[in-house]
Design a protein around this motif. Structure first.
Motif, PDB file in Angstrom:
ATOM      1  N   THR A 211      14.259  -5.974  -6.252  1.00  0.00           N
ATOM      2  CA  THR A 211      15.450  -6.253  -7.036  1.00  0.00           C
ATOM      3  C   THR A 211      16.498  -5.192  -6.772  1.00  0.00           C
ATOM      4  N   HIS A 212      17.751  -5.585  -6.888  1.00  0.00           N
ATOM      5  CA  HIS A 212      18.869  -4.700  -6.585  1.00  0.00           C
ATOM      6  C   HIS A 212      19.800  -4.634  -7.782  1.00  0.00           C
ATOM      7  N   ARG A 213      20.137  -3.424  -8.184  1.00  0.00           N
ATOM      8  CA  ARG A 213      21.104  -3.222  -9.261  1.00  0.00           C
ATOM      9  C   ARG A 213      22.404  -2.793  -8.601  1.00  0.00           C
ATOM     10  N   PRO A 214      23.453  -3.626  -8.660  1.00  0.00           N
ATOM     11  CA  PRO A 214      24.725  -3.231  -8.047  1.00  0.00           C
ATOM     12  C   PRO A 214      25.262  -1.961  -8.699  1.00  0.00           C
ATOM     13  N   LEU A 215      25.759  -1.067  -7.874  1.00  0.00           N
ATOM     14  CA  LEU A 215      26.353   0.161  -8.380  1.00  0.00           C
ATOM     15  C   LEU A 215      27.827  -0.081  -8.663  1.00  0.00           C
TER      16      LEU A 215
END
Length: 125
Positions: free
Chosen positions: A107-111
């Motif tokens: 999973t990727h958390r946008p910065l």
């Protein structure tokens, strides 16, 4: 379902399979696809990994509300979750396709633009 957690290195096996898929894609001329798979391999290799209990059941779904979901946040920009997926009553899906007893999710958390906590994951992408 069982509540025991046994490390199984699902991510390692997934990376091996993805490497083979990237080689096959590159051999067929799908260089962009191969490049994206290789980026995924790099992220899976570097990301912190969390082993979840069977079927990733951490909380009772009956008690979860939208306000709870708004409070959830991934601990790292890229996070990998591994979980065994063993149901006590196996059923054959309607489509007849075989299902595997393991799951790997990246999973990727946008910065945000003003987030100064950028690290190797955000620079690699």
């Amino acid at each position: 379902m069982t509540d025991s957690i046994t490390p199984a290195n699902y991510c390692t096996h997934a990376i091996d399979d993805l490497r083979q898929t990237a080689r096959t894609a590159r051999g067929r001329g799908a260089t962009v696809t191969a490049s994206r798979i290789e980026t995924l391999i790099q992220l899976l290799s570097l990301a912190p990994k969390f082993l979840l209990p069977n079927c990733a059941e951490l909380i009772a779904y009956d008690n979860v509300r939208d306000t709870h979901l708004e409070l959830l946040r991934l601990p790292y920009p890229v996070t990998v979750f591994e979980a065994p997926w063993q149901k006590s009553e196996p059923t054959l899906p309607a489509d007849g396709r075989r299902r595997f007893g393991k799951s790997v999710n990246a999973t990727h958390r946008p910065l945000l633009g003003n987030d100064r906590r950028q690290d190797a994951f955000s620079r690699a992408s």
